[in-house]
Design a protein around this motif. Structure first.
Motif, short mmCIF file in Angstrom:
data_model
loop_
_atom_site.label_atom_id
_atom_site.label_comp_id
_atom_site.label_asym_id
_atom_site.label_seq_id
_atom_site.Cartn_x
_atom_site.Cartn_y
_atom_site.Cartn_z
N GLN A 100 0.85 -1.18 0.00
CA GLN A 100 0.00 0.00 0.00
C GLN A 100 0.89 1.24 0.00
O GLN A 100 1.89 1.28 0.71
CB GLN A 100 -0.90 0.04 1.23
CG GLN A 100 -2.01 -0.98 1.21
CD GLN A 100 -2.98 -0.79 2.36
OE1 GLN A 100 -3.05 -1.63 3.29
NE2 GLN A 100 -3.75 0.28 2.33
N THR A 101 0.50 2.22 -0.77
CA THR A 101 1.21 3.50 -0.77
C THR A 101 0.20 4.64 -0.80
O THR A 101 -0.91 4.48 -1.36
CB THR A 101 2.13 3.62 -2.00
OG1 THR A 101 1.35 3.46 -3.19
CG2 THR A 101 3.25 2.61 -1.96
N LEU B 140 -5.42 6.60 -2.53
CA LEU B 140 -4.64 5.57 -1.87
C LEU B 140 -4.50 4.40 -2.84
O LEU B 140 -5.46 4.04 -3.53
CB LEU B 140 -5.33 5.09 -0.59
CG LEU B 140 -5.86 6.16 0.37
CD1 LEU B 140 -6.43 5.53 1.62
CD2 LEU B 140 -4.78 7.15 0.72
N THR C 227 -2.50 2.64 5.06
CA THR C 227 -2.16 4.05 4.84
C THR C 227 -2.82 4.85 5.96
O THR C 227 -4.03 4.75 6.16
CB THR C 227 -2.69 4.56 3.48
OG1 THR C 227 -1.99 3.91 2.43
CG2 THR C 227 -2.49 6.07 3.37
N LYS D 39 2.43 5.37 2.87
CA LYS D 39 2.26 4.86 4.24
C LYS D 39 1.56 5.91 5.12
O LYS D 39 0.77 5.57 5.99
CB LYS D 39 3.61 4.49 4.84
CG LYS D 39 3.48 3.69 6.14
CD LYS D 39 4.72 2.87 6.40
CE LYS D 39 4.60 2.08 7.70
NZ LYS D 39 3.53 1.07 7.64
#
Lengths: 114, 111
Positions: A6-7, A21, A109, A9
């Motif tokens: 996931q990016t 996201l 995130t 954070k």
């Protein structure tokens, strides 16, 4: 490491803004789920996609939307952000999203709306 | 929607002690799951239960699917410092098998 990425954070933004996201599922998984974790609501299911198509919706606000792309990565779009949208947003993936499939969660995130 | 009542909300125990937590619901479910969440991480599946009365172990962890299908418990034996974290019960339901989580049990293990 679950294999789900996931990016970013962390994300800090202001009220009224829009953010995106991103989630990449485990290799081979076709199904992606989005969950929101907040202090007052706990961990809540938002939406699920399977192989590019929306399959189920949970407690997702109309200001939020998501999509799953042909390469199976998914994006969650949050718009007209409010202070109450501050939360951890998790993506999870599973092979088919059916039956006893295990859902593997990404690291999340953390969204902060100021 | 479905609501899972998880207790206790938090626990402080000494290293080496056993701990038990449980979840109840007013509805019947076919699958009960137990997850653990470490700080800064996403939940990780510990144990999955699919049959009423089923008792399943994973190392020092043991979970049971209640015979009424409305409850489940998780036991941790001989706790160690790395057991610290938040434990969630969850049920899998709906067409997408989405998860509904309990409110979590925050476990602290004191040396």
């Amino acid at each position: 490491d679950s294999g789900v990425t996931q990016t970013p954070k962390h994300l800090i933004t202001a009220t009224g803004q829009r953010v995106t996201l991103r989630c990449s599922p485990r290799s081979g998984d076709l199904s992606v789920y989005w969950y929101q974790q907040s202090l007052d609501q706990g961990l809540q299911f938002l939406i699920q996609y399977y192989n590019g198509e929306e399959r189920a919706k949970g407690n997702i606000l109309e200001r939020f939307s998501a999509q799953q792309f042909p390469d199976l990565h998914s994006e969650l779009n949050l718009s007209s952000l409010e202070l109450g949208d501050s939360a951890l947003y998790f993506c999870a993936s599973s092979v088919l999203g059916l039956g006893p499939d295990t859902q593997y969660f990404g690291p999340g995130t953390r969204l902060t709306v100021l | 929607g479905q609501q899972l009542n998880q207790s206790p909300q938090s626990m402080f125990i000494q290293e080496g002690e056993d701990v038990s937590m449980n979840c109840t619901s007013s509805s019947i479910f076919n699958t009960w799951l137990w997850y653990k969440q470490d700080p800064g991480e996403g939940p990780v599946l510990l144990i999955a239960l699919y049959k009423a009365g089923e008792l399943t172990s994973n190392g020092r962890l043991t979970a049971q699917f209640g015979i009424t299908r409305k409850d489940s418990f998780l036991n941790i034996s001989a706790s160690i410092p790395s057991d610290v974290g938040i434990y969630f019960c969850a049920i899998s339901s709906g067409s997408a098998r989405q998860l509904t989580f309990g409110s979590g049990t925050q476990l602290t293990v004191l040396p």
